[in-house]
Design a protein around this motif. Structure first.
Motif, short mmCIF file in Angstrom:
data_model
loop_
_atom_site.label_atom_id
_atom_site.label_comp_id
_atom_site.label_asym_id
_atom_site.label_seq_id
_atom_site.Cartn_x
_atom_site.Cartn_y
_atom_site.Cartn_z
N LEU A 282 0.81 -1.19 0.19
CA LEU A 282 0.12 -0.04 -0.17
C LEU A 282 0.84 1.31 -0.11
CD1 LEU A 282 -2.65 1.31 0.67
CD2 LEU A 282 -2.35 1.20 2.93
N TYR A 283 1.71 1.04 0.77
CA TYR A 283 2.63 2.54 0.83
C TYR A 283 3.65 2.62 -0.30
CZ TYR A 283 1.21 2.22 5.94
OH TYR A 283 0.29 2.04 6.94
N ASP A 284 4.33 1.48 -0.88
CA ASP A 284 5.11 1.78 -1.87
C ASP A 284 4.49 2.23 -2.98
OD1 ASP A 284 7.19 0.58 -0.59
OD2 ASP A 284 6.87 -1.57 -1.53
N ARG A 285 3.06 1.64 -3.29
CA ARG A 285 2.19 2.24 -4.46
C ARG A 285 1.73 3.57 -4.25
NH1 ARG A 285 -2.19 -1.26 -7.06
NH2 ARG A 285 -1.84 0.10 -8.49
N ALA A 286 1.72 4.03 -2.91
CA ALA A 286 1.29 5.58 -2.58
C ALA A 286 2.34 6.50 -2.49
CB ALA A 286 0.58 5.74 -1.30
N GLY A 287 3.45 5.97 -3.01
CA GLY A 287 4.86 6.77 -3.25
C GLY A 287 5.66 7.09 -2.01
N PHE A 288 5.54 6.25 -0.90
CA PHE A 288 6.33 6.30 0.17
C PHE A 288 7.62 5.52 0.00
CE2 PHE A 288 2.49 7.42 1.95
CZ PHE A 288 2.57 8.38 3.08
N THR A 289 8.79 6.09 0.58
CA THR A 289 10.14 5.35 0.24
C THR A 289 10.58 5.19 1.51
OG1 THR A 289 11.06 7.47 0.07
CG2 THR A 289 10.71 6.32 -1.85
N VAL A 290 11.28 4.21 1.72
CA VAL A 290 12.03 3.81 3.12
C VAL A 290 13.16 4.81 3.46
CG1 VAL A 290 13.60 1.83 4.35
CG2 VAL A 290 11.61 1.23 2.84
N ALA A 291 12.96 5.20 4.70
CA ALA A 291 14.19 6.41 5.15
C ALA A 291 14.81 5.90 6.29
CB ALA A 291 13.07 7.50 5.49
N GLY A 292 14.53 4.48 6.82
CA GLY A 292 15.22 4.07 8.06
C GLY A 292 14.83 2.75 8.41
N ARG A 293 15.54 2.24 9.19
CA ARG A 293 14.90 0.68 9.66
C ARG A 293 15.25 0.63 11.14
NH1 ARG A 293 17.37 -4.22 9.83
NH2 ARG A 293 16.07 -6.16 9.07
N ARG A 294 14.48 0.20 11.97
CA ARG A 294 14.63 0.06 13.29
C ARG A 294 14.60 -1.39 13.77
NH1 ARG A 294 10.87 5.22 14.56
NH2 ARG A 294 12.52 6.81 14.04
N GLU A 295 15.74 -1.91 14.10
CA GLU A 295 15.95 -3.41 14.53
C GLU A 295 15.06 -3.77 15.85
OE1 GLU A 295 18.21 -6.15 13.55
OE2 GLU A 295 18.79 -5.12 11.59
N ARG A 296 14.47 -4.84 15.42
CA ARG A 296 13.72 -5.48 16.85
C ARG A 296 12.93 -4.37 17.52
NH1 ARG A 296 18.40 -8.19 16.73
NH2 ARG A 296 19.35 -6.96 18.09
N TYR A 297 11.95 -3.63 16.75
CA TYR A 297 11.45 -2.45 17.35
C TYR A 297 10.06 -2.80 18.00
CZ TYR A 297 9.48 2.36 17.27
OH TYR A 297 8.92 3.43 17.52
N TYR A 298 9.20 -3.55 17.14
CA TYR A 298 7.95 -4.11 17.64
C TYR A 298 8.23 -5.32 18.74
CZ TYR A 298 6.29 -0.95 14.04
OH TYR A 298 6.07 -0.10 13.27
N ARG A 299 7.37 -5.59 19.72
CA ARG A 299 7.63 -6.94 20.41
C ARG A 299 6.25 -7.50 20.48
NH1 ARG A 299 10.33 -9.20 24.66
NH2 ARG A 299 12.07 -7.76 24.78
N GLN A 300 6.11 -8.69 19.88
CA GLN A 300 4.98 -9.29 19.86
C GLN A 300 4.35 -9.95 21.31
OE1 GLN A 300 4.29 -8.01 16.59
NE2 GLN A 300 3.29 -9.95 16.28
N PRO A 301 3.10 -10.25 21.31
CA PRO A 301 2.71 -10.84 22.90
C PRO A 301 3.62 -12.06 23.11
CG PRO A 301 0.98 -10.06 21.29
CD PRO A 301 1.85 -10.01 20.30
N ASP A 302 3.97 -12.79 21.98
CA ASP A 302 4.93 -14.19 22.30
C ASP A 302 6.41 -13.87 22.47
OD1 ASP A 302 5.52 -13.28 19.94
OD2 ASP A 302 5.01 -15.17 18.75
N GLY A 303 6.61 -12.52 22.44
CA GLY A 303 8.03 -12.23 22.58
C GLY A 303 8.80 -11.88 21.65
N GLU A 304 8.17 -12.41 20.26
CA GLU A 304 9.14 -12.19 19.00
C GLU A 304 9.18 -10.55 18.79
OE1 GLU A 304 8.75 -13.44 14.40
OE2 GLU A 304 6.98 -13.57 15.48
N GLN A 305 10.39 -10.40 18.34
CA GLN A 305 10.64 -8.97 18.28
C GLN A 305 10.94 -8.81 16.68
OE1 GLN A 305 14.06 -8.95 20.95
NE2 GLN A 305 13.05 -7.16 22.15
N LEU A 306 10.24 -7.82 16.07
CA LEU A 306 10.12 -7.69 14.67
C LEU A 306 10.76 -6.21 14.32
CD1 LEU A 306 6.46 -8.66 14.11
CD2 LEU A 306 8.70 -10.05 13.68
N ASN A 307 11.30 -6.00 13.15
CA ASN A 307 11.93 -4.80 12.62
C ASN A 307 10.73 -3.80 12.00
OD1 ASN A 307 14.41 -6.11 13.05
ND2 ASN A 307 14.36 -6.92 11.14
#
Ligand code: COA
Length: 161
Positions: free
Chosen positions: A127-152
């Motif tokens: 959705l964001y790619d097609r709407a013209g957004f571009t990647v400006a940065g990356r945050r490692e293990r930024y989201y913590r899931q309820p099961d403890g998994e950490q997502l970028n």
């Protein structure tokens, strides 16, 4: 004929409109169904009364089936949340929601829009790619899931002109 009838039955074309205070409860319900940490009705009420927050609803008939929320500061904005009800996903409805929302941000003087998205969230990335957004940065293990998994997280941006 069948498509027309089913369109009529489901409320016709989905409309993107400014949300109102009366939408706080259904918006909170939809947010809670779409994200691990849902926002409550009170949080939506606060956002709907703040001048620096822009909330659009996606309405099909009398039902709210999506929303987009942004916070503005000077000529920048951050999209805080966007979602379409699970039963309505995959029909291309988010594009009009996002583009209309961006148009209103531009109308409020916003020149740059930022957002964060989980790296593996394929529908949102597309959705964001097609709407013209571009990647400006990356945050490692930024989201913590309820099961403890950490997502970028990816930070994305788009200039409005
Ligand atoms: C992200 C979201 C708003 C997209 O809404 P939607 O109305 O279903 O989106 P669309 O039908 O327009 O699909 C968006 C794109 O993703 C693609 N897509 C849909 N499901 C997909 C999947 N499982 N894998 C890969 N791509 C997928 C679609 O084909 C479309 O790409 P296209 O325009 O090239 O055809 C919706 O999935 C949602 O509410 N997700 C939960 C909340 C969320 O993650 N929000 C984003 C937080 S950053």
């Amino acid at each position: 004929m069948i498509a027309w009838l089913s369109g009529l039955w489901s409320g016709g074309t989905a409309a993107v409109e400014p949300a109102t205070l009366r939408d706080a409860a259904p918006l909170a319900q939809l947010h809670g169904a779409s994200f691990h940490r849902g926002w409550g009705e009170g949080e939506f009420e606060t956002m709907l009364t703040e001048r620096n927050t822009l909330v659009h609803r996606l309405r099909l008939g009398r039902k709210i089936i999506g929303f987009a929320v942004s916070r503005m500061a000077a000529d920048e904005a951050e999209i805080l949340s966007i979602a379409v009800a699970a039963g309505q996903r995959g029909r291309g409805l988010s594009r009009n929601l996002l583009l209309t929302h961006l148009g209103h941000l531009a109308g409020r003087g916003v020149r740059t829009v930022f957002l964060e998205v989980e790296e593996n969230n394929r529908p949102a990335r597309r959705l964001y790619d097609r709407a013209g957004f571009t990647v400006a940065g990356r945050r490692e293990r930024y989201y913590r899931q309820p099961d403890g998994e950490q997502l970028n997280a990816l930070l994305m941006r788009r200039d409005l002109s």
